[in-house]
Write an enzyme that holds these catalytic residues in place. Structure first.
Site, mmCIF file in Angstrom:
data_model
loop_
_atom_site.group_PDB
_atom_site.id
_atom_site.type_symbol
_atom_site.label_atom_id
_atom_site.label_comp_id
_atom_site.label_asym_id
_atom_site.label_seq_id
_atom_site.Cartn_x
_atom_site.Cartn_y
_atom_site.Cartn_z
ATOM 1 N N SER A 19 -13.479 -5.179 7.115
ATOM 2 C CA SER A 19 -14.188 -6.426 6.813
ATOM 3 C C SER A 19 -14.850 -6.999 8.046
ATOM 4 C CB SER A 19 -13.213 -7.489 6.305
ATOM 5 O OG SER A 19 -12.433 -6.993 5.276
ATOM 6 N N HIS A 75 -18.104 -1.602 2.306
ATOM 7 C CA HIS A 75 -17.244 -2.774 2.195
ATOM 8 C C HIS A 75 -17.210 -3.285 0.761
ATOM 9 C CE1 HIS A 75 -16.295 -7.191 3.139
ATOM 10 N NE2 HIS A 75 -15.192 -6.504 3.247
ATOM 11 N N GLU A 115 -21.162 -3.975 0.439
ATOM 12 C CA GLU A 115 -21.987 -4.015 1.649
ATOM 13 C C GLU A 115 -21.923 -2.635 2.295
ATOM 14 O OE1 GLU A 115 -21.632 -8.673 3.133
ATOM 15 O OE2 GLU A 115 -19.973 -7.322 3.536
ATOM 16 N N ASN A 123 -18.490 -12.074 4.586
ATOM 17 C CA ASN A 123 -17.354 -12.608 5.340
ATOM 18 C C ASN A 123 -17.800 -13.495 6.497
ATOM 19 O OD1 ASN A 123 -15.593 -11.452 3.638
ATOM 20 N ND2 ASN A 123 -14.989 -9.783 4.984
HETATM 21 N N1 LIG Z 1 -7.922 -8.049 1.270
HETATM 22 C C1 LIG Z 1 -9.209 -8.219 1.033
HETATM 23 O O1 LIG Z 1 -9.607 -9.135 0.316
HETATM 24 C C2 LIG Z 1 -10.213 -7.270 1.646
HETATM 25 C C3 LIG Z 1 -11.520 -7.238 1.123
HETATM 26 C C4 LIG Z 1 -12.428 -6.284 1.636
HETATM 27 C C5 LIG Z 1 -12.058 -5.443 2.650
HETATM 28 N N2 LIG Z 1 -10.769 -5.520 3.162
HETATM 29 C C6 LIG Z 1 -10.428 -4.559 4.235
HETATM 30 O O2 LIG Z 1 -9.735 -3.491 3.626
HETATM 31 C C7 LIG Z 1 -8.814 -2.937 4.542
HETATM 32 C C8 LIG Z 1 -7.424 -2.947 3.898
HETATM 33 O O3 LIG Z 1 -7.028 -4.285 3.665
HETATM 34 P P1 LIG Z 1 -5.933 -4.663 2.569
HETATM 35 O O4 LIG Z 1 -6.029 -6.129 2.369
HETATM 36 O O5 LIG Z 1 -6.067 -3.755 1.405
HETATM 37 O O6 LIG Z 1 -4.594 -4.340 3.370
HETATM 38 P P2 LIG Z 1 -3.116 -4.127 2.794
HETATM 39 O O7 LIG Z 1 -2.199 -4.506 3.876
HETATM 40 O O8 LIG Z 1 -2.966 -4.767 1.469
HETATM 41 O O9 LIG Z 1 -3.055 -2.534 2.560
HETATM 42 C C9 LIG Z 1 -3.098 -1.588 3.604
HETATM 43 C C10 LIG Z 1 -2.402 -0.304 3.134
HETATM 44 O O10 LIG Z 1 -2.600 0.692 4.117
HETATM 45 C C11 LIG Z 1 -1.414 1.469 4.202
HETATM 46 N N3 LIG Z 1 -1.368 2.178 5.476
HETATM 47 C C12 LIG Z 1 -1.041 1.695 6.690
HETATM 48 N N4 LIG Z 1 -1.113 2.680 7.611
HETATM 49 C C13 LIG Z 1 -1.504 3.801 6.976
HETATM 50 C C14 LIG Z 1 -1.736 5.146 7.392
HETATM 51 N N5 LIG Z 1 -1.596 5.512 8.644
HETATM 52 N N6 LIG Z 1 -2.110 6.043 6.462
HETATM 53 C C15 LIG Z 1 -2.261 5.687 5.172
HETATM 54 N N7 LIG Z 1 -2.042 4.421 4.729
HETATM 55 C C16 LIG Z 1 -1.670 3.495 5.609
HETATM 56 C C17 LIG Z 1 -0.304 0.440 4.021
HETATM 57 O O11 LIG Z 1 0.900 1.058 3.596
HETATM 58 C C18 LIG Z 1 -0.900 -0.480 2.964
HETATM 59 O O12 LIG Z 1 -0.556 -0.095 1.651
HETATM 60 C C19 LIG Z 1 -8.888 -3.785 5.798
HETATM 61 O O13 LIG Z 1 -9.776 -3.159 6.703
HETATM 62 C C20 LIG Z 1 -9.483 -5.088 5.289
HETATM 63 O O14 LIG Z 1 -10.173 -5.793 6.265
HETATM 64 C C21 LIG Z 1 -9.854 -6.393 2.661
#
Ligand SMILES: NC(=O)c1ccc[n+]([C@@H]2O[C@H](COP(=O)([O-])OP(=O)(O)OC[C@H]3O[C@@H](n4cnc5c(N)ncnc54)[C@H](O)[C@@H]3O)[C@@H](O)[C@H]2O)c1
Length: 596
Positions: free
Chosen positions: A121, A142, A154, A192
């Site tokens: 993000s 994204h 995005e 964002n």
């Molecule tokens: N939460 C949101 O609203 C949102 C929206 C768009 C983008 N994002 C982006 O998406 C990405 C993930 O965010 P999220 O909110 O889903 O996080 P989250 O913490 O909910 O999920 C992350 C997952 O990654 C897994 N993980 C960690 N290390 C790992 C590895 N080495 N190999 C495989 N899996 C692994 C974890 O077990 C976890 O299930 C981030 O870059 C975030 O910025 C988040």
């Protein structure tokens, strides 16, 4: 010919990853879904099953299609399972070192022609790409939360991403039924960069007890038509993820203090209050992962009795003023059964206001929303006067005269002399300090702000402003009156912009700055906020409706009062106002409206 993607990999099945798996599998693409451990994989599988089961229950997905969708997903622990996929999307936590390690590993494991994408993000896609030997095949894709629902994607290209890769990914987004905006690699991209300053500001309001979580969220939902309030949205995003995004944006985006995470966020993350995913964040949820909010110790008791606690009885209401707001407010009170005394500066003005109220009530009758009897009853409750003396026996006065402090102060001094003791005196000011008006009287404890939104008969929100001198009874009375009017009254402190304008206008101003920096077009920015965040209008559409002059004046007030450098009005906004491009009302603002 765009490249065909038959199998994609998704790394990390948390909030975003599980949703991204669903998007691909729903569109007939095979997915290799990868996690770091067996328990995490199980959680991801359960999230996917929960989401598709809900879609079936809502009749949005046939059972057979759900089963086919699940058959397309192959779950695995570890990146080795990704050896033959066409494209990988990484969705692991928002840490640069972690993402770089994963990309180095993906580079080793994946086919040489595979595209490697990150769902980051806020981190630099460029910095992630250089961890591989193929930065020209690295791109940002994204998605928005929840990925299966939000239409926007995005697509982030770096200076080295090859144009073919960009074109292939754009075609893929179209196949997924998404609308994409393709942009360069800048912290927070479009959505964002505009969203997180606002979210952080809302957390700051909550942290400083400026308003309750329920009131902050209700204000933005009802005042701006947003699908969720900012604190509920933080819970959906995940507070740990939101913290990392803010922290990165602060460091990458010019150290704008508005992106420095509010201290409360760090405390909540440390305490394990991560939002929906952990079952508790700003709100408490039925269980981890559940969208259902359950009452907790901070939940207000919203019964009529609690509202009336300490509230004074109000039967007769004076409304001073003859403009749009006064006219709407007279109608609102009369329809709700109050006896109303309208005071204007002369019989002619009273006749005008009376005509406008009649016209509006008649429209209600024509639309079948009001019976003729109710219309007549409402009209019979209103008396028209040109002198304040007729306010001697009212229980509440609502002032809606011109937005000038000297005028309002003089009026309140007169009301102080005329009105009986115990009356609640309310100002509808949208930008002046209520305390200034209160101190023009000898009874500041009885003075509140009642900030109605335009058009008052339609907008469901009223901001109730409590100054440092307002008594609890006067605030309770104001809130009880809002409830009796069928409106939601949200209580907040006496600061420039109250809740809604303080949170809304800096965001609009940021959108103008983004346009000014030529990062994106007005159309793409509007699209991003509508399709990525579910806003009813994009920032430029809204600015043209509100009026650029009005927006600039509000932004100037905020800047002057809070001295926040990031609130400085965008020069482009000032130039457009100087040029007379004020929005729809002059047929030209950010867009040309002369042919519409
Ligand atoms: N939460 C949101 O609203 C949102 C929206 C768009 C983008 N994002 C982006 O998406 C990405 C993930 O965010 P999220 O909110 O889903 O996080 P989250 O913490 O909910 O999920 C992350 C997952 O990654 C897994 N993980 C960690 N290390 C790992 C590895 N080495 N190999 C495989 N899996 C692994 C974890 O077990 C976890 O299930 C981030 O870059 C975030 O910025 C988040």
């Amino acid at each position: 010919m765009a490249r065909e993607f038959t199998t994609v990999g998704v790394v990390g099945l948390g909030t975003m990853g599980a949703g991204i798996v669903e998007v691909f599998a729903r569109n007939g693409i095979d997915v290799v879904a990868v996690e770091i451990s067996a328990p995490a994989l199980e959680r991801g599988r359960a999230t996917l099953a929960g989401s598709t089961d809900r879609a079936v229950a809502k009749g949005k997905l046939a059972e057979a299609d759900r089963d086919a969708l699940h058959d397309r997903v192959h779950f695995a622990v570890g990146l080795d399972a990704l050896h033959s996929v066409d494209l990988v999307i990484e969705a692991v936590p928002e840490h640069l070192d972690l993402k770089q390690r994963i990309f180095a590993e993906l580079d080793r494991v994946c086919r040489p022609d595979a595209i490697l994408a990150t769902n980051t993000s806020s981190l630099s896609v460029t910095e992630i790409s250089v961890a591989t030997t193929r930065p020209n095949q690295v791109i940002g894709i994204h998605f928005f939360n929840p990925a299966p629902v939000m239409k926007l994607v995005e697509v982030v290209r770096t200076v080295v991403t090859s144009p073919e890769v960009v074109a292939d990914v754009e075609a893929l987004c179209a196949r997924l039924g998404k609308v994409d905006v393709t942009i360069n690699d800048r912290a927070g991209f479009i959505a964002n960069a505009l969203l997180f300053g606002y979210l952080n500001h809302a957390v700051g309001m909550f942290e400083s007890h400026y308003a309750t979580r329920e009131d902050i969220d209700a204000a933005m939902k009802l005042g701006c038509g947003l699908p969720m309030g900012p604190l509920a949205l933080m819970d959906l995003i995940g507070l740990d993820t939101a913290y990392e995004i803010l922290d990165t944006m602060y460091r990458r985006g010019g150290r704008d203090r508005r992106h420095a995470p509010v201290p409360l966020l760090k405390q909540m993350v440390t305490a394990g209050l991560l939002g929906r995913k952990s079952g508790r964040g700003f709100y408490t949820y039925e269980r981890p992962g559940s969208p259902k909010v359950v009452p907790d110790e901070a939940t207000p008791v919203a019964t009529e009795a609690a509202l009336a606690d300490g509230a004074r009885a109000i039967a007769k209401v004076g409304v001073v003023g003859s403009g749009t707001m006064a006219t709407g407010i007279i109608e609102v009170f009369a329809k709700a059964g109050y006896e109303v005394v309208s005071v204007t500066r002369g019989a002619e003005k009273s006749a005008m206001v009376c005509e406008s109220v009649k016209t509006s009530l008649n429209k209600g009758v024509v639309r079948g929303k009001l019976s003729e009897t109710d219309r007549d009853a409402a009209l019979s409750r209103i008396s028209w006067s040109a002198t304040l003396d007729h306010l001697a026996d009212v229980d509440l006065v609502v002032e809606a005269v011109v937005e000038e402090l000297s005028v309002k102060k003089a009026l309140f001094a007169s009301l102080d002399e005329i009105c009986k003791p115990g009356v609640v005196l309310a100002t509808t000011t949208s930008s002046l300090p209520v305390i200034d008006v209160a101190m023009a009287t000898q009874r500041p404890a009885d003075v509140v702000g009642l900030h109605f939104f335009n058009p008052a008969p339609i907008m469901p929100l009223v901001e109730v402003i409590r100054t440092i001198r307002t008594s609890p009874e006067a605030a309770a009375t104001a809130r009880a009156v809002c409830a009796a009017l069928g409106k939601t009254g949200v209580v907040c402190g006496d600061r420039s912009g109250f809740i809604v304008n303080a949170l809304l206008f800096p965001y609009l101003n940021d959108a103008v700055k983004m346009l000014e920096a030529s990062y994106s077009t007005a159309d793409d920015i509007d699209h991003a906020m509508k399709l990525g965040c579910g806003y009813p209008m994009g920032p430029f559409e809204l600015l043209d409706v509100v009026g650029l002059d009005v927006s600039l004046a509000i932004q100037r007030e905020l800047y002057l009062e809070l001295r926040e450098p990031g609130f400085a009005p965008a020069p482009l906004l000032e130039h457009l106002v100087t040029a007379g491009y004020l929005g729809r009302k002059t047929r030209r603002g950010f867009r040309d409206h002369s042919h519409r």
